[in-house]
Design a protein around this motif. Structure first.
Motif, PDB file in Angstrom:
ATOM      1  N   LEU A 243     -36.325 -46.268  39.931  1.00 32.34           N
ATOM      2  CA  LEU A 243     -36.230 -44.895  40.435  1.00 32.34           C
ATOM      3  C   LEU A 243     -35.900 -43.913  39.323  1.00 32.34           C
ATOM      4  O   LEU A 243     -36.406 -42.781  39.308  1.00 32.34           O
ATOM      5  N   ARG A 244     -35.073 -44.321  38.374  1.00 30.96           N
ATOM      6  CA  ARG A 244     -34.643 -43.395  37.319  1.00 30.96           C
ATOM      7  C   ARG A 244     -35.813 -42.862  36.503  1.00 30.96           C
ATOM      8  O   ARG A 244     -35.733 -41.770  35.925  1.00 30.96           O
ATOM      9  N   HIS A 245     -36.918 -43.590  36.476  1.00 34.53           N
ATOM     10  CA  HIS A 245     -38.066 -43.162  35.675  1.00 34.53           C
ATOM     11  C   HIS A 245     -38.794 -41.969  36.308  1.00 34.53           C
ATOM     12  O   HIS A 245     -39.647 -41.361  35.657  1.00 34.53           O
ATOM     13  N   TYR A 246     -38.465 -41.658  37.567  1.00 29.75           N
ATOM     14  CA  TYR A 246     -39.079 -40.520  38.241  1.00 29.75           C
ATOM     15  C   TYR A 246     -38.263 -39.235  38.063  1.00 29.75           C
ATOM     16  O   TYR A 246     -38.623 -38.199  38.632  1.00 29.75           O
ATOM     17  N   TYR A 247     -37.200 -39.301  37.292  1.00 29.60           N
ATOM     18  CA  TYR A 247     -36.370 -38.135  36.993  1.00 29.60           C
ATOM     19  C   TYR A 247     -36.502 -37.825  35.506  1.00 29.60           C
ATOM     20  O   TYR A 247     -35.875 -38.471  34.663  1.00 29.60           O
ATOM     21  N   GLY A 261     -30.576 -51.259  30.508  1.00 29.02           N
ATOM     22  CA  GLY A 261     -31.058 -51.216  31.888  1.00 29.02           C
ATOM     23  C   GLY A 261     -30.130 -50.486  32.832  1.00 29.02           C
ATOM     24  O   GLY A 261     -30.205 -50.685  34.056  1.00 29.02           O
ATOM     25  N   CYS A 262     -29.259 -49.653  32.314  1.00 25.64           N
ATOM     26  CA  CYS A 262     -28.322 -48.887  33.139  1.00 25.64           C
ATOM     27  C   CYS A 262     -29.105 -48.064  34.166  1.00 25.64           C
ATOM     28  O   CYS A 262     -30.070 -47.372  33.817  1.00 25.64           O
ATOM     29  N   VAL A 263     -28.681 -48.128  35.441  1.00 27.67           N
ATOM     30  CA  VAL A 263     -29.362 -47.359  36.481  1.00 27.67           C
ATOM     31  C   VAL A 263     -28.611 -46.073  36.806  1.00 27.67           C
ATOM     32  O   VAL A 263     -28.970 -45.346  37.737  1.00 27.67           O
ATOM     33  N   HIS A 264     -27.547 -45.793  36.054  1.00 28.05           N
ATOM     34  CA  HIS A 264     -26.859 -44.501  36.099  1.00 28.05           C
ATOM     35  C   HIS A 264     -26.193 -44.217  37.447  1.00 28.05           C
ATOM     36  O   HIS A 264     -26.169 -43.064  37.904  1.00 28.05           O
ATOM     37  N   VAL A 265     -25.658 -45.257  38.066  1.00 26.04           N
ATOM     38  CA  VAL A 265     -24.983 -45.065  39.357  1.00 26.04           C
ATOM     39  C   VAL A 265     -23.512 -45.456  39.265  1.00 26.04           C
ATOM     40  O   VAL A 265     -22.638 -44.590  39.336  1.00 26.04           O
ATOM     41  N   ASP A 266     -23.230 -46.743  39.083  1.00 25.96           N
ATOM     42  CA  ASP A 266     -21.842 -47.213  39.086  1.00 25.96           C
ATOM     43  C   ASP A 266     -21.347 -47.680  37.718  1.00 25.96           C
ATOM     44  O   ASP A 266     -20.176 -48.013  37.567  1.00 25.96           O
ATOM     45  N   GLU A 267     -22.229 -47.710  36.729  1.00 25.05           N
ATOM     46  CA  GLU A 267     -21.860 -48.252  35.423  1.00 25.05           C
ATOM     47  C   GLU A 267     -20.944 -47.270  34.658  1.00 25.05           C
ATOM     48  O   GLU A 267     -21.112 -46.056  34.755  1.00 25.05           O
ATOM     49  N   PRO A 268     -19.994 -47.814  33.896  1.00 24.14           N
ATOM     50  CA  PRO A 268     -19.168 -46.958  33.023  1.00 24.14           C
ATOM     51  C   PRO A 268     -19.926 -46.588  31.745  1.00 24.14           C
ATOM     52  O   PRO A 268     -20.932 -47.207  31.417  1.00 24.14           O
ATOM     53  N   ASP A 269     -19.420 -45.581  31.042  1.00 19.20           N
ATOM     54  CA  ASP A 269     -20.005 -45.144  29.763  1.00 19.20           C
ATOM     55  C   ASP A 269     -21.515 -44.915  29.896  1.00 19.20           C
ATOM     56  O   ASP A 269     -22.323 -45.420  29.107  1.00 19.20           O
ATOM     57  N   CYS A 270     -21.874 -44.149  30.898  1.00 18.11           N
ATOM     58  CA  CYS A 270     -23.286 -43.864  31.193  1.00 18.11           C
ATOM     59  C   CYS A 270     -23.632 -42.482  30.646  1.00 18.11           C
ATOM     60  O   CYS A 270     -22.986 -41.479  30.983  1.00 18.11           O
ATOM     61  N   SER A 271     -24.634 -42.424  29.809  1.00 18.68           N
ATOM     62  CA  SER A 271     -25.030 -41.166  29.178  1.00 18.68           C
ATOM     63  C   SER A 271     -25.510 -40.139  30.200  1.00 18.68           C
ATOM     64  O   SER A 271     -25.264 -38.932  30.055  1.00 18.68           O
ATOM     65  N   VAL A 272     -26.195 -40.582  31.243  1.00 26.27           N
ATOM     66  CA  VAL A 272     -26.672 -39.666  32.275  1.00 26.27           C
ATOM     67  C   VAL A 272     -25.500 -39.052  33.030  1.00 26.27           C
ATOM     68  O   VAL A 272     -25.455 -37.831  33.255  1.00 26.27           O
ATOM     69  N   LYS A 273     -24.532 -39.877  33.417  1.00 27.86           N
ATOM     70  CA  LYS A 273     -23.377 -39.344  34.149  1.00 27.86           C
ATOM     71  C   LYS A 273     -22.568 -38.391  33.285  1.00 27.86           C
ATOM     72  O   LYS A 273     -22.022 -37.398  33.782  1.00 27.86           O
ATOM     73  N   GLU A 274     -22.505 -38.662  31.996  1.00 27.33           N
ATOM     74  CA  GLU A 274     -21.813 -37.744  31.085  1.00 27.33           C
ATOM     75  C   GLU A 274     -22.554 -36.403  31.019  1.00 27.33           C
ATOM     76  O   GLU A 274     -21.927 -35.336  30.986  1.00 27.33           O
ATOM     77  N   ALA A 275     -23.885 -36.461  31.011  1.00 30.66           N
ATOM     78  CA  ALA A 275     -24.682 -35.230  30.973  1.00 30.66           C
ATOM     79  C   ALA A 275     -24.527 -34.433  32.265  1.00 30.66           C
ATOM     80  O   ALA A 275     -24.539 -33.199  32.247  1.00 30.66           O
ATOM     81  N   VAL A 276     -24.371 -35.129  33.383  1.00 26.97           N
ATOM     82  CA  VAL A 276     -24.118 -34.445  34.659  1.00 26.97           C
ATOM     83  C   VAL A 276     -22.757 -33.759  34.617  1.00 26.97           C
ATOM     84  O   VAL A 276     -22.605 -32.592  35.032  1.00 26.97           O
ATOM     85  N   ALA A 277     -21.769 -34.462  34.100  1.00 29.32           N
ATOM     86  CA  ALA A 277     -20.406 -33.931  34.057  1.00 29.32           C
ATOM     87  C   ALA A 277     -20.304 -32.664  33.213  1.00 29.32           C
ATOM     88  O   ALA A 277     -19.534 -31.746  33.548  1.00 29.32           O
ATOM     89  N   ASP A 278     -21.061 -32.583  32.128  1.00 26.32           N
ATOM     90  CA  ASP A 278     -20.961 -31.395  31.273  1.00 26.32           C
ATOM     91  C   ASP A 278     -22.081 -30.377  31.513  1.00 26.32           C
ATOM     92  O   ASP A 278     -22.250 -29.431  30.744  1.00 26.32           O
ATOM     93  N   GLY A 279     -22.850 -30.576  32.610  1.00 27.60           N
ATOM     94  CA  GLY A 279     -23.825 -29.571  33.022  1.00 27.60           C
ATOM     95  C   GLY A 279     -25.174 -29.651  32.367  1.00 27.60           C
ATOM     96  O   GLY A 279     -26.026 -28.783  32.593  1.00 27.60           O
ATOM     97  N   ARG A 280     -25.464 -30.657  31.573  1.00 24.44           N
ATOM     98  CA  ARG A 280     -26.777 -30.771  30.934  1.00 24.44           C
ATOM     99  C   ARG A 280     -27.828 -31.307  31.903  1.00 24.44           C
ATOM    100  O   ARG A 280     -29.029 -31.132  31.690  1.00 24.44           O
TER     101      ARG A 280
END
Length: 304
Positions: A243-247, A261-280
């Motif tokens: 699913l992540r490939h459609y974003y 293979g991080c799916v950016h949901v529950d994993e720690p140290d996730c680059s996508v979640k960090e980008a969400v947190a800082d508004g990118r």
């Protein structure tokens, strides 16, 4: 002036409508013929679709009737909605009345993307909102990879820009009822009048005025494929890990997470979640992603 035709003549055209076993084939200057598909298609497991280029045999010239004899090679085939030879999609939602369901919008975009159809987004009825709301939507879809339009189709606002996007293409119009698909179709041509829907005051959603997929010529090689509107679309046929490939906004962060293979949901140290947190990355888009991800996960449980 129509050229001389006769019974048994083989002609070529494009299916613009299919209802109750009848297919209406646009043969250009020769007119529109009401055709049936020969039984061989059932035996081969093939079904003509709106948008198909076909050959057909005239069976009655006076009544403009015929039989489809062959389907010409398809550039593509959509299964939801069923159509062929579509170049692009324009996904319509209203700014208000009804309010946009952005989770549903994301599902539309994913469905078009997985069927290989590039798509743009149109928010109609911009006169019912303000500039702040429009700017918010621009921010949400800024890095989604989809061109974004705003319009007030009833007043013709934004229509020229949209017509430029549609020019020379076969465009699938997708979206809920009552957001302006039929209004846009009427604005782009005058030969066919599509009934426009009212908004249900009780449910605040559109009444469905289109009952079937229909291809409408807008001059030259420009066609619109109007489809029935609906307010629910279940995402299927995608593995949750894919699913992540459609974003598109996630792509720059792939490979930068702690886990391969991080799916950016529950994993720690996730680059996508960090980008969400800082508004990118838009939080709205990310929450839609996780919601669809969990739906796919639930479907997976019932699959086995």
């Amino acid at each position: 002036m129509r050229t001389v035709s006769f019974k048994g003549r083989i002609m070529q055209g494009k299916i613009i409508r299919g209802v109750g076993g009848f297919y209406y084939v646009d043969a250009g200057n020769e007119g529109i013929y009401e055709c049936r598909a020969k039984g061989i298609f059932r035996k081969l497991g093939k079904k003509p679709l709106v948008g198909d280029d076909v050959t057909f045999e005239i069976t009655c010239l006076a009544d403009m009737e015929g039989n489809i004899t062959s389907l010409l090679p398809r550039r593509n085939e959509l299964f939801r909605p069923a159509a062929a030879n579509v170049d692009q999609a324009l996904v319509l939602f209203a700014l208000h009345s009804p309010d946009p369901n952005l989770m549903l919008l994301d599902r539309f975009l994913i469905e078009m993307d997985r069927q290989g159809v590039p798509s743009a987004i149109l928010f109609n009825k911009e006169d019912l909102g303000d500039e702040e709301e429009k700017e918010t939507l621009r921010g949400i879809y800024r890095d989604s990879g989809h061109e974004l339009f705003f319009s007030c189709l009833e007043k013709g606002v934004g229509l020229d820009q949209i017509k430029t996007y549609l020019q020379g293409k076969t465009t699938l119009l997708a979206g809920p009822s009552g957001v302006g698909k039929s209004t846009l179709t009427n604005a782009c041509q005058s030969a066919v009048h599509m009934e426009t829907g009212e908004i249900s005051r009780k449910l605040m959603r559109g009444k469905n005025t289109t009952r079937h997929a229909e291809l409408i010529a807008c001059g030259g090689d420009t066609y619109l494929c109007d489809t029935p509107g609906f307010t629910f679309l279940e995402t299927r046929g995608i593995e949750k890990e894919d699913l992540r490939h459609y974003y598109a906004e996630f792509v720059p962060h792939e490979g930068k997470c702690r886990f391969d293979g991080c799916v950016h949901v529950d994993e720690p140290d996730c680059s996508v979640k960090e980008a969400v947190a800082d508004g990118r990355i838009s939080r709205v888009r990310y929450l839609n992603y996780t919601g669809i991800f969990r739906d796919l996960k639930e479907q997976e449980k019932h699959r086995y």
